[in-house]
Structure formats: C-alpha cells, structure tokens
Design a protein around this motif. Structure first.
Motif, short mmCIF file in Angstrom:
data_model
loop_
_atom_site.label_atom_id
_atom_site.label_comp_id
_atom_site.label_asym_id
_atom_site.label_seq_id
_atom_site.Cartn_x
_atom_site.Cartn_y
_atom_site.Cartn_z
N CYS A 134 -36.98 -42.48 84.56
CA CYS A 134 -37.75 -41.23 84.55
C CYS A 134 -36.97 -40.07 83.95
O CYS A 134 -37.47 -38.94 83.95
CB CYS A 134 -38.16 -40.87 85.98
SG CYS A 134 -39.32 -42.02 86.71
N GLY A 135 -35.76 -40.34 83.49
CA GLY A 135 -34.99 -39.28 82.86
C GLY A 135 -33.98 -38.61 83.76
O GLY A 135 -33.38 -37.61 83.38
N GLY A 136 -33.78 -39.15 84.97
CA GLY A 136 -32.78 -38.61 85.86
C GLY A 136 -31.38 -39.02 85.43
O GLY A 136 -31.20 -39.80 84.49
N ASP A 137 -30.39 -38.50 86.14
CA ASP A 137 -28.99 -38.80 85.84
C ASP A 137 -28.56 -39.99 86.69
O ASP A 137 -28.35 -39.84 87.90
CB ASP A 137 -28.13 -37.58 86.18
CG ASP A 137 -26.67 -37.75 85.79
OD1 ASP A 137 -26.23 -38.91 85.66
OD2 ASP A 137 -25.98 -36.74 85.64
N PRO A 138 -28.45 -41.19 86.09
CA PRO A 138 -28.13 -42.38 86.89
C PRO A 138 -26.78 -42.29 87.59
O PRO A 138 -26.60 -42.86 88.67
CB PRO A 138 -28.16 -43.52 85.87
CG PRO A 138 -27.90 -42.86 84.55
CD PRO A 138 -28.55 -41.51 84.66
N GLN A 139 -25.83 -41.58 86.98
CA GLN A 139 -24.52 -41.46 87.60
C GLN A 139 -24.59 -40.67 88.90
O GLN A 139 -24.08 -41.09 89.94
CB GLN A 139 -23.54 -40.80 86.63
CG GLN A 139 -22.11 -40.74 87.15
CD GLN A 139 -21.18 -40.10 86.13
OE1 GLN A 139 -20.87 -38.90 86.22
NE2 GLN A 139 -20.74 -40.87 85.16
N ARG A 140 -25.27 -39.53 88.86
CA ARG A 140 -25.38 -38.71 90.06
C ARG A 140 -26.20 -39.41 91.14
O ARG A 140 -25.89 -39.32 92.34
CB ARG A 140 -26.01 -37.35 89.72
CG ARG A 140 -25.21 -36.55 88.70
CD ARG A 140 -25.71 -35.12 88.58
NE ARG A 140 -25.09 -34.26 89.58
CZ ARG A 140 -25.26 -32.95 89.63
NH1 ARG A 140 -26.05 -32.34 88.74
NH2 ARG A 140 -24.67 -32.22 90.56
#
Length: 345
Positions: A134-140
């Motif tokens: 969905c465009g989120g930050d996978p690392q965070r």
C-alpha cells in the motif's frame, strides 16, 4: 543464485543462527525467530549485506501457514460457541488498541499507512507485506511489529509474577512426533492457487486455510519436530531482520522508544477489554489479558503453557484475531488507496 546473493544468504543464516543460540540461552519464547530477526537487524543496520531470497522466504512462510492452520482442532471448534461475547470484545479491543497505537505513531511522524500496519497486533509478516504493497515503509512497520512482540514477551511474565505474587513456572517444550508431513508436498500447488485467487499474503493464507479445513475436520494436521519448527522460524526471522539496511543506532533507539509507548498504549486499552471479559464471563483476569495481549499466537500460546493460563482459550482468541486481521486488512488497504491517503498507492 549468483555468488553475491549466495554469500548474502549464508551470512544472513549464519548470523541468524548465532542470534537464535543467544536468545535460546535467555529462555525467551520463539528464540529461533526473534534471535535471528534481531541479529540480522543489527548487522544490516551497520551495512552488512544479508539477504534471504524471496522464493525461499515464501516457501517457509507457507510452512508457517500450515502449522498455524493445524491449530484449528475439533476440540477448539467445539469451544468456539462458548465464547461469542469474549470474541466480540476481542475484535472491538483490537480495533480500538490499533487506533490508539496508530495515533501515537502518527505523532511520531509515521505516514498513515505505516502507522496503521505498524499498530495491528498480530499477523506480523502479513502486515509488513500488505503495508509495503500500500506504499507504507516496510522497515518502520517491521521494526515496530518486531519490537512490539519482543516487548510483550519481556513484559508479561514479570507482570503476571507480580500479579500472582509468586514466580511463574518455566515452559517445558513438549516432544511432539512429526505427523502428516505429506502436507508439505502440497505447498507448490497451494502457493500457485493462492496467487491465482489473488489472496492477500497468499503464501501464508492459502496454506493456512488448507490446513485449517483438514485439521478442523480431524482429517490431518501438520506437526513438525522441534528442530523443524526451529529451522522454519530461523529462516523467517532472518528474512525479516535482513530488510533493515542502513538503520543507524540512533534511529533504532528512537524506534524502540516509539514502540515502547505504542505497546503500553495497546496493552492498557486491551487490559480494559480483558477486565470486561472477566466481569461479564467470569474468565480469570490473567487468562483474559493473555488472550487479548498484542503478541503473536505462537509466543502467547507458549506463555499460556508456561504460566498455566488456559492455553485453549488463549490460542482460540489469538487465532481469531490473526484471521480477522488477515481478512480485514486488505479491505482497509483498499480504503486507504481509494482515499488517496499519503503513503498509499
């Protein structure tokens, strides 16, 4: 596989093995997932090239789906009708606690997608993958999810020790004979079918549903030997931890503080719902709290056995929460995308 990719794979697994051994010495539940995860996270943050190929990760994710689905036993199905009110309170509690933690993460600078998927209390790998899609930050998201699990596992046993006024019993891993290993041969077909049907996190959900149906009707259930479970968790933990390239110690410390506050918020909200379950149904407070605690199903089931806290009740509610998140999260993702929320695509 090229020489560079092969070297990165062996480094990741080797470092993960060291982390697993160290965590096992501490006696933490799921040491062979959390240890490799933390070890790979730390070295990748220092710029070490550690990687797990996507195909290998999906294969072991499928094994995890079979193992989780096999927990749906006929005995568990029979007791479902005993807990409709606690199940409803669980689902509402998950929604409220997720909203509270997400609001905190938004204040910490997370984009809306990352905040919501970082706050969802369970189905960690699926939440990371869906959030990234969905465009989120996978690392965070991965760091927040991983730290939440670690913090819940570290905090709950001392909390119960203080609550009960005595030391908790140590968990003893039961020797379980491997059974129905033929189900592993179905993985290629299940992964292909899940992708064809466009299931969310198909590599996890398709095997999970397959195993849940077989196990629920007492046809077959996958039981891995102890070493097999550890190998599965070792690879998956290494795969998650190896995603954290370029994360500085300062950022890791900040994420730990953020995750600590978010976990406390989630625990506080869920404790209120656990108290409601205690008062309305008569379930002991410690049983209700562990059933609603924002940890993973494996970790919470192990703690339930270790602390002698109604493992069937606890496992049912965590399984329900995981399935609910897996079903609801894709619709929430589509809503975020349709609204054009920043961080979604």
């Amino acid at each position: 596989m090229g020489r560079v990719a092969g070297g990165a794979l062996f480094r990741s697994l080797g470092i993960g093995a060291l982390g697993g051994l160290l965590f096992q010495l501490t006696g933490l539940p799921l040491a062979w997932m959390l240890g490799p995860l933390v070890a790979n996270l730390l070295v990748s943050a220092r710029g070490v090239d550690v990687r797990i190929p996507e195909g290998l990760r999906e294969a072991f994710l499928g094994v995890l789906g079979l193992v989780l689905g096999s927990q749906v036993t006929p005995q568990l199905a029979e007791r479902v009708l005993d807990w409709p009110l606690s199940a409803a309170l669980l689902l509402v509690g998950v929604a409220v606690s997720t909203a509270a933690a997400a609001a905190w993460y938004r204040r910490c600078g997370f984009d809306p997608v990352s905040a919501w998927y970082a706050s969802a209390p369970g189905a960690m790998t699926a939440m990371i993958l869906m959030g990234e899609k969905c465009g989120g930050d996978p690392q965070r998201i991965a760091i927040a999810q991983s730290l939440r699990i670690i913090l819940v596992v570290l905090w709950l046993p001392p909390l119960f020790w203080l609550w009960e006024g005595g030391a908790a019993a140590q968990a003893e891993e039961a020797a379980v004979a491997s059974a129905h290993l033929w189900m592993l041969l179905m993985l290629p077909l299940l992964l292909m079918l899940g992708n064809r049907l466009r299931l969310p996190s198909a590599s996890l959900l398709a095997p999970l549903l397959f195993a849940a149906v077989l196990s629920g009707f007492d046809i077959a259930s996958l039981q891995l030997p102890g070493w097999g479970m550890n190998v599965m968790l070792w690879v998956l933990g290494s795969a998650i931890g190896s995603r954290f390239q370029g994360l500085s110690r300062a950022r890791l410390g900040r994420y730990l503080l953020e995750a600590g506050v978010a976990t406390l918020l989630a625990l506080a909200v869920l404790a209120l719902f656990a108290e409601a379950i205690h008062r309305l149904i008569g379930v002991p407070r410690d049983v209700a709290l562990l059933a609603l605690a924002p940890g993973g199903i494996g970790e919470m089931a192990i703690l339930a056995v270790a602390l002698d806290i109604d493992p069937v009740f606890v496992a049912f509610h965590h399984l329900l929460r995981m399935v609910a998140l897996m079903v609801f999260a894709p619709f929430w993702a589509r809503y975020l995308i349709s609204r054009g929320v920043p961080g979604s695509r």
